[in-house]
Design an enzyme around this catalytic site. Structure first.
Site, short mmCIF file in Angstrom:
data_model
loop_
_atom_site.label_atom_id
_atom_site.label_comp_id
_atom_site.label_asym_id
_atom_site.label_seq_id
_atom_site.Cartn_x
_atom_site.Cartn_y
_atom_site.Cartn_z
N ASP A 1 -38.29 3.03 -13.25
CA ASP A 1 -38.17 4.21 -12.38
C ASP A 1 -37.49 5.37 -13.09
O ASP A 1 -37.71 6.53 -12.71
CB ASP A 1 -37.50 3.88 -11.04
CG ASP A 1 -36.18 3.18 -11.16
OD1 ASP A 1 -35.76 2.87 -12.29
OD2 ASP A 1 -35.55 2.93 -10.12
C1 LAN Z 1 -28.35 -0.34 -12.84
C2 LAN Z 1 -28.20 1.12 -12.72
C3 LAN Z 1 -29.44 1.89 -12.45
C4 LAN Z 1 -30.48 1.08 -11.71
C5 LAN Z 1 -31.61 1.96 -11.10
C6 LAN Z 1 -32.31 2.85 -12.11
C7 LAN Z 1 -31.02 2.86 -10.03
C8 LAN Z 1 -32.61 1.02 -10.44
O1 LAN Z 1 -33.57 1.76 -9.74
C9 LAN Z 1 -33.14 0.02 -11.42
C10 LAN Z 1 -32.01 -0.86 -11.96
C11 LAN Z 1 -30.87 -0.08 -12.63
C12 LAN Z 1 -31.33 0.34 -14.01
C13 LAN Z 1 -29.61 -0.93 -12.83
C14 LAN Z 1 -29.71 -2.37 -13.10
C15 LAN Z 1 -28.40 -3.19 -13.04
C16 LAN Z 1 -27.21 -2.44 -13.59
C17 LAN Z 1 -27.46 -2.12 -15.03
C18 LAN Z 1 -27.07 -1.15 -12.78
C19 LAN Z 1 -26.86 -1.36 -11.29
C20 LAN Z 1 -25.77 -0.62 -13.32
C21 LAN Z 1 -24.89 -1.87 -13.59
C22 LAN Z 1 -25.82 -3.09 -13.44
C23 LAN Z 1 -25.51 -4.25 -14.41
C24 LAN Z 1 -26.35 -5.42 -14.01
C25 LAN Z 1 -24.05 -4.62 -14.39
C26 LAN Z 1 -23.74 -5.87 -15.09
C27 LAN Z 1 -23.82 -7.03 -14.17
C28 LAN Z 1 -24.64 -8.08 -14.27
C29 LAN Z 1 -24.91 -8.92 -13.08
C30 LAN Z 1 -25.28 -8.47 -15.55
#
Ligand code: LAN
Length: 679
Positions: free
Chosen positions: A401
């Site tokens: 996205d």
């Molecule tokens: C994010 C941040 C952005 C988010 C969006 C783009 C908003 C979404 O539409 C797709 C998934 C994504 C890229 C995403 C995936 C998971 C993340 C990276 C996070 C929420 C920010 C932190 C999180 C990450 C998983 C934190 C570490 C924890 C684990 C369970 C591995």
């Protein structure tokens, strides 16, 4: 500012509404534009989860990297600001106290030099012990404490390095896991398999006696392998996994030859170095970054070049704000925020305004600079050429996205608003080619990769605090973002892979439609919650020409939203919506939820403007004289349980909603047959 009450079907004064909403959008963007950094993006306090900062501090302790004294002060201040009444901390800022957060933060405080009798530490310890002590930590916490010699590796379930030697066609091979999960279990497999443990110093010896309900030497760590405290557990480790763990433990402890361990270590070392090189030592996120740093120290030593580069890249995660210092969930929200800021301004008709154009031109340059221009020589990574990441180019992971929102913004700027073609048509086509590779069998799109494994792998999820982390899933938000980007692309490039694009759009729309719940809403995986996902879903229907007048699904979605509208005209969703998977009201209306809900109604072409106007009036009423909106509840989520802040959402989604009213919505309902609506 309250608008005069309106009468009749369309109210008495659409012009007044138009003018005041338009002005509010302009003021809002004017404020936001002033926050733009010279590089063209926006800085963002991306905090919320509580297991990120401790990891980085532990990594610093374990690698003899001094914590600068001002960091110490600010981190402690942050913890003091966010402690719960009971002295503990939750999985995220607004959550109830858990062993995971309280245990890790307590140890972190002590490592930062806070005395055990300091009120912040004393109350946290009391809370931790009342929750059963550190034996109740979930697996990820147990791993950290074992590295710190505060827990025994025998009490942590197996994470064998051998997994990475298996052939990748195996259905459970790590390359099939969700990338965020895979990159955590890569370095932790090294730490577990090699029992990497800090030497016991005086401070650690003291902490050992502070975090358990019994003296350290009497704790039977093995007994606690499969269980986290009830306060923390969202899902228990499956019986199947417990069984597999015992087989793997037998293999690792008694059968595996040393040479095989060495070989697997080498393989894992290579894969870790590859991740480091490919991300400029940022790593994908702060969780794997911190573990990598510790591995670098064990593999290459405390004075190695590798560790030096890791140290240099620590600060990209640190955020200093009014509450103190914490770690962000990623190295920022740069591309994501910039793409939506562009869309909000264009939606509000500001692309012709000279001041806004300067902001947009800088944003455009940032999007140009951040596009991923080439693929990596890495069989595990999703092809990324032409895509955009969530944060920066150096992070380098394409996200479906983020690529889609980036593409949409560039199309708007270059093809619709007369900005110079910084990004060539060939580069835009590359983005579409990359997006097409990301579509899943069910028609939807996941986050970083297409789905590579079976849902059954969830039985192997060892993390008790997160749901659905083992594989990529298709998400309504990501699917809609890609679908709408492809649809926009198609209008400008009708000749590029026309039938592939058409089919992809149709299949994605099918996926979104299939995900509608019986109550008419969609569940949001990446922000709170039903208002967010329904805002996306309505765009998917709109892109296929389906509106309130022509689609039963759209009508049901509108009915859902209207039922949730509050007396003050706004919408407010509590984060428990995500956890409980049902709409949970917030105590108050939230500007961000209200913006999503009215945007959803507008995209749906809801024929009666009154509910939309009431929502927008609430948004205008909350706008400050400066043009900004103030911080309300936390906005984002991941893995169902952990909230994360998107503080810029309150600054651009209201602008988008206010701007959409007269540019997108009024013409749409004016053009509708009869244009009337019987309430
Ligand atoms: C994010 C941040 C952005 C988010 C969006 C783009 C908003 C979404 O539409 C797709 C998934 C994504 C890229 C995403 C995936 C998971 C993340 C990276 C996070 C929420 C920010 C932190 C999180 C990450 C998983 C934190 C570490 C924890 C684990 C369970 C591995």
């Amino acid at each position: 500012m309250a608008l005069p009450r309106r009468r009749g079907k369309r109210g008495v004064s659409p012009d007044l509404c138009r003018a005041s909403f338009g002005q509010a959008a302009r003021d809002g963007f004017d404020f936001f534009g002033r926050l733009q950094l010279p590089e063209g993006h926006w800085a963002c306090d991306y905090g919320g989860p509580s297991f990120l900062l401790p990891g980085l501090v532990f990594a610093m302790y374990l690698t003899h990297t001094p914590v600068p004294p001002p960091w110490r002060v600010e981190m402690v201040r942050y913890l003091a600001r966010w402690a719960n009444e009971d002295g503990g901390w939750g999985l995220h800022l607004e959550g109830h106290s858990t062993v995971f957060a309280t245990g890790l933060y307590y140890v972190m405080l002590r490592l930062l030099g806070v005395d055990k009798e300091h009120p912040l530490a004393a109350r946290a310890r009391e809370c931790l012990l009342s929750l059963g002590g550190a034996t109740g930590l979930p697996q990820w916490g147990k791993i950290w404490l074992s590295c710190l010699n505060l827990y025994e590796w025998d009490g942590v379930n197996c994470i064998p390095v051998d997994l990475w030697l298996l052939p990748s066609w195996l259905p459970f091979h790590p390359s099939r896991w969700w990338v965020q999960c895979r990159v955590v279990y890569l370095p932790t497999s090294y730490l577990w398999s090699n029992r990497c443990t800090a030497p016991l110093d005086d401070l650690l010896a003291e902490i050992r006696e502070e975090i358990y309900t019994a003296p350290y030497s009497t704790v039977n760590f093995r007994r606690h392998r499969n269980k986290a405290a009830p306060s923390d557990t969202i899902r228990s480790v499956s019986g199947l996994l417990v069984f597999l763990f015992s087989i793997m433990a037998f293999w690792c402890n008694y059968l595996r030859p040393r040479w095989l361990l060495r070989m697997a270590n080498r393989r894992v070392g290579e894969l870790m170095r590859r991740e480091e090189r490919n991300t400029d030592y940022n790593c994908l996120a702060p969780v794997n970054k911190a573990f990598h740093m510790v591995c670098a120290m064990y593999e290459d030593g405390p004075d190695s070049e590798r560790l030096r580069k890791h140290r240099e890249r620590l600060a990209v995660y640190m955020w200093l704000g009014p509450d103190g210092m914490t770690s962000g969930g990623t190295n920022g929200v740069q591309v994501w925020d910039t793409a939506f800021a562009v869309q909000a301004a264009v939606e509000a008709g500001l692309a012709t305004d000279s001041a806004a154009r300067e902001v947009l031109a800088r944003a455009h340059r940032f999007l140009d600079m951040s596009q991923l221009r080439e693929d990596l020589d890495d069989p595990f990574r999703q092809p990324r050429k032409g895509g955009w990441p969530f944060s920066t180019k150096s992070n380098g992971y394409v996200v479906s996205d983020c690529a889609a929102e980036g593409l949409k913004s560039v199309l708007m700027l270059q093809k619709e608003c007369g900005f110079p073609p910084l990004i060539s048509d060939a580069r835009l086509r590359d983005c579409v080619d990359t997006l097409l590779l990301m579509q899943n069998g069910d028609g939807g799109f996941g986050s970083y990769e297409h789905t590579r494994g079976s849902r059954l792998l969830e039985y192997l999820n060892p993390a008790e605090v997160f749901d659905d982390i083992m594989i990529e899933y298709s998400y309504v938000e990501c699917s809609t973002a890609v679908l709408t980007a492809l649809a926009r692309f198609r209008t400008h490039f009708p000749g590029h892979r026309a039938s592939d694009v058409d089919v992809a759009i149709r299949r994605a729309a099918g996926f979104v439609a299939a995900r509608q719940r019986p109550d008419g809403a969609w569940y949001g995986s990446w922000a709170i919650c039903f208002t967010y996902a329904t805002f996306f879903a309505m765009q998917a229907f709109e892109a296929r020409g389906l509106q309130h007048g022509s689609s039963d699904e759209v009508r049901r979605a509108c009915a859902f939203l209207l039922e949730k509208q509050r007396d003050d005209g706004g919408w407010g969703e509590h984060y428990s919506s995500c956890v409980e998977k049902r709409y949970v009201e917030h105590e108050t209306s939230q500007v961000v939820n209200t913006a999503w809900a009215v945007l959803a109604l507008m995209h749906a072409g809801y024929p009666d403007p009154k509910p939309v106007e009431r929502g927008l009036e609430l948004i205008v009423g909350r706008q400050q004289a400066s043009g900004e909106w103030l911080q309300e509840g936390i906005e984002g989520v991941f893995n169902r349980t952990c909230m994360i802040g998107y503080p810029n959402y309150k600054l651009y989604f209201p602008v988008m909603a206010l701007g959409a009213y007269s540019r997108m919505y009024l013409p749409k309902i004016d053009g509708m047959a009869g244009g009337s609506f019987e309430a």
